[in-house]
Scaffold this active site. Structure first.
Site, PDB file in Angstrom:
ATOM      1  N   GLU A  78     -18.805   9.459 -56.140  1.00 20.47           N
ATOM      2  CA  GLU A  78     -17.354   9.998 -55.576  1.00 20.47           C
ATOM      3  C   GLU A  78     -16.654   8.426 -55.450  1.00 20.47           C
ATOM      4  O   GLU A  78     -17.432   8.196 -53.964  1.00 20.47           O
ATOM      5  CB  GLU A  78     -17.113  10.930 -54.295  1.00 20.47           C
ATOM      6  CG  GLU A  78     -15.321  11.307 -54.397  1.00 20.47           C
ATOM      7  CD  GLU A  78     -14.896  10.148 -54.075  1.00 20.47           C
ATOM      8  OE1 GLU A  78     -14.365   9.525 -55.417  1.00 20.47           O
ATOM      9  OE2 GLU A  78     -14.125  10.708 -53.030  1.00 20.47           O
ATOM     10  N   GLU A  99     -10.614   2.433 -56.996  1.00 14.90           N
ATOM     11  CA  GLU A  99     -11.721   1.803 -56.477  1.00 14.90           C
ATOM     12  C   GLU A  99     -12.817   0.882 -57.140  1.00 14.90           C
ATOM     13  O   GLU A  99     -14.078   0.683 -56.517  1.00 14.90           O
ATOM     14  CB  GLU A  99     -12.313   2.658 -55.562  1.00 14.90           C
ATOM     15  CG  GLU A  99     -11.201   3.507 -54.438  1.00 14.90           C
ATOM     16  CD  GLU A  99     -11.794   4.698 -53.316  1.00 14.90           C
ATOM     17  OE1 GLU A  99     -13.034   4.786 -53.232  1.00 14.90           O
ATOM     18  OE2 GLU A  99     -11.371   4.928 -52.583  1.00 14.90           O
TER      19      GLU A  99
END
Length: 688
Positions: free
Chosen positions: A160, A169
């Site tokens: 994740e 990210e």
């Protein structure tokens, strides 16, 4: 106050040490020396990143587990061992799920050492220490082979690494490296893919967060003109993340249906592309002016695309019934179009969607005659989007707020007046230049000052002078009106804007009794709340998917005690909650009379249902005109009177303070203590 608690996991990594460090005091605008734990930043990262709602997101957890179950079963049906790699394991939750569903080997990596140690404790507590190997490295540092981190390449990856923007990210590079170095060719990735959706909208509310508006009086007379260059500016590439489900349907028009604009294949079956654009043609649902794009995404958790986790707002959610899972880790976002576009019902429009390794941006055209400029990422050249947050731009455009300041100018500023303006980006205050003899602008932020100078030049205000050096400021004429908008770029909590008082003092003078000061009073207000979901970001986890999580709760509580303040800032209009009482005045500060004293109070909130209280909201009401019976108030709190048991309607252009009670056990009452020391610029707040 900083409190050190040393035990358990935190004790292993952080010795009991503290140092004097410089820290900006937002109320005085000066750097203070404070005693701070040497590892304060680490503790803050733990407290903020972990004690959030992600692990409280039951749907997320369940869908990850379903995806893992399907992947492991698929490998076993092919007669293969299921070798799992868990990148960014955090608490070890996904790895323990893999054990539960029969994975043959599991390697979990976590680069943040306190969290990897926490994962080891949780895994041991749940009896899986012999089944899961935890490596405290980044995935890009893992080695494969004999006597290495991984004995062999994995054939299942679970991770994740997503944010509101999906790829912000560094998900793309993480997946690419894993496929190149850590995974077998025929591996299965959970999630398998992600899809970005976009919807073109028109909304005065949303537009007010992006483009500065001219200032007019009640008769429609132009008082302050914003340069066209600022109105035409394309803005910045940064997203504006929001809980879009809290934007009311009447506050925007859906000009087109949601469109699938970008698909990211994490499986490794197609090459990873780090710079791409697509064009999607859609038919307009109605006439309107396209101003922005709402964006969200979903994840396909399995190779057959049967398990889908959607982050769509309720009006576009494929499974919406009455209530959606609440998420603060994955919200939705607004992207502002570089140019507003008129669209007609049933006409075709062409939505340009672009991304690089970390960011997304959009454009809209009436035809397919594209130039390179139409694909370029936005770049602010007017200064507004660099100087001010979206919230601040909204404040500057807020008609209710502007009207109240204009009424004070009408009542107290005449042709002989000498006016001092105070605050960052006090656009409506420049209207005083239309009436006053002289206007001084106390603007300490260099970026904001540049914007205001441009606006002053556009309006040819020859009677406006900026104060460039407060220590050398010596007005040629006596100031008789001080008008301020208590907003400062450095402010976080509502009362941080008491810098308004300290910045006046920085001039080396105070103002005699006949000088009119607006606002003249600040009232700190409090309201016990029953939040629907917000309290989860500070609520203990205890168990997650039937796994024990006590070491995690302990780590967070320890770090929170070191790094967290009693009150944090949140835009409460995005987080529904009911009032449990009427608002209470915690403290009142008269700017001229006692604005430079110690203001201290204690008391309790008067309400019956103490057990249902999970937080207390705080804000500041600025009484602009103390002497006027109208009590002109600029509120940063509720915009309509509160009713007990009814959802509070908050000012959408302000962040309020909130104390979330978390694990605290309330008894029969809820007390508070408040102390504002002008000299030190310190505010001490406690709820108990």
């Amino acid at each position: 106050m900083l409190v050190w608690v040393s035990s358990g996991i935190a004790k292993r990594f952080f010795r009991r040490m503290s140092s004097f460090v410089q820290n900006l005091n937002p109320i005085t605008g000066e750097n203070d020396w404070i005693v701070q734990n040497d590892h304060y930043d680490y503790h803050q990262e733990i407290a903020r990143a972990a004690f959030a709602d992600m692990l409280h997101d039951t749907e997320r957890n369940e869908m990850y587990e379903m995806g893992l179950k399907v992947a492991i079963e698929h490998m076993h049906k092919q007669g293969k061992k299921a070798n799992v790699l868990d990148i960014g394991t955090g608490t070890g939750l996904l790895s323990m799920m893999a054990v539960r569903h029969g994975a043959d080997s599991i390697v979990a990596c976590e680069a943040f050492k306190p969290m990897s140690a926490c994962a080891k404790e949780i895994i041991k507590l749940n009896g899986f220490e012999s089944r899961i190997k935890v490596i405290d490295k980044k995935s890009t540092e893992l080695t494969v082979g004999q006597d290495c981190d991984m004995d062999c390449r994995a054939n299942i990856l679970v991770t994740e690494v997503f944010d509101t923007e999906l790829i912000g990210e560094g998900a793309l590079s993480t997946f690419k490296h894993a496929h190149d170095e850590l995974l077998e060719k025929d591996c299965i990735v959970v999630p398998h893919s992600g899809t970005v959706y976009a919807q073109v909208i028109e909304s005065p509310l949303v537009r007010n967060w992006n483009i500065l508006k001219d200032v007019f009086d009640d008769d429609g007379k132009l008082l302050v003109k914003v340069p066209d260059s600022m109105k035409r500016c394309k803005g910045t590439i940064s997203l504006h993340d929001l809980q879009l489900s809290e934007v009311k349907l009447h506050e925007f028009a859906q000009l087109v249906e949601p469109v699938k604009v970008l698909r990211f294949d994490f499986s490794g079956k197609t090459p990873f592309v780090f710079d791409r654009s697509t064009i999607n043609t859609a038919k307009a649902r109605k006439d309107g002016k396209a101003q922005a794009v709402f964006m969200w995404w979903d994840l396909n958790m399995d190779i057959d695309n049967k398990i889908t986790l959607s982050c769509a707002p309720y009006w576009a959610h494929p499974l919406y019934k009455e209530e959606l899972p609440w998420r603060d880790h994955w919200m939705q976002a607004v992207y502002y179009l570089p140019k507003e576009l008129d669209v007609k019902k049933d006409s075709e429009v062409h939505l340009v969607s672009c991304h690089d390794e970390y960011s997304l941006w959009f454009n809209l055209k009436n035809d397919l005659n594209m130039s390179q400029e139409d694909y370029a990422s936005p770049n602010c050249d007017c200064g507004v989007h660099i100087a001010y947050s979206r919230t601040r731009i909204g404040q500057m455009n807020d008609g209710t707020r502007v009207k109240k300041y204009l009424s004070v100018i009408d009542d107290y500023v005449g042709e002989d007046s000498v006016v001092l303006l105070n605050g960052h980006g006090f656009l409506s205050g420049l209207a005083a230049a239309k009436r006053a003899k002289k206007v001084y602008v106390l603007e300490s932020n260099s970026l904001s000052k540049r914007v205001l100078r441009t606006i002053v030049a556009e309006n040819k205000f020859s009677n406006v002078e900026f104060i460039d050096d407060v220590k050398k400021f010596s007005p040629s004429e006596k100031i008789d009106v001080v008008l301020g908008e208590p907003y400062f770029v450095s402010s976080i909590l509502p009362w941080d804007n008491l810098l308004y008082v300290h910045s006046l003092d920085a001039l080396g003078m105070w103002f005699s009794g006949d000088v009119k000061v607006f606002p003249g009073r600040a009232k700190v207000m409090g309201l016990p709340m029953r939040f629907k979901d917000l309290h989860k970001i500070r609520a203990p986890l205890r168990t997650c998917q039937e796994f024990e999580m006590k070491p995690f709760d302990k780590l967070i509580e320890e770090s929170s005690g070191i790094s967290d303040e009693e009150v944090e800032a949140q835009p409460l209009w995005e987080y529904p909650g009911q009032a449990l009482s009427q608002p209470k005045e915690i403290a009142a500060i008269d700017i001229k009379i006692n604005g430079r004293d110690v203001c201290e109070s204690t008391g309790s909130f008067d309400f019956n249902d103490v057990s249902s209280c999970n937080g207390v909201a705080f804000w500041v009401d600025w009484i602009v005109d103390v002497g006027n019976s109208r009590k002109t108030t600029i509120t940063t709190g509720p915009i309509v009177p509160c009713e007990v048991g009814v959802e509070v309607q908050w000012d959408v252009h302000s962040r309020q303070g909130v104390c979330l009670l978390g694990h605290r056990q309330l008894k029969n009452e809820l007390k508070y203590s408040f102390k504002y020391d002008y000299k030190s610029g310190q505010i001490k707040f406690k709820v108990f």
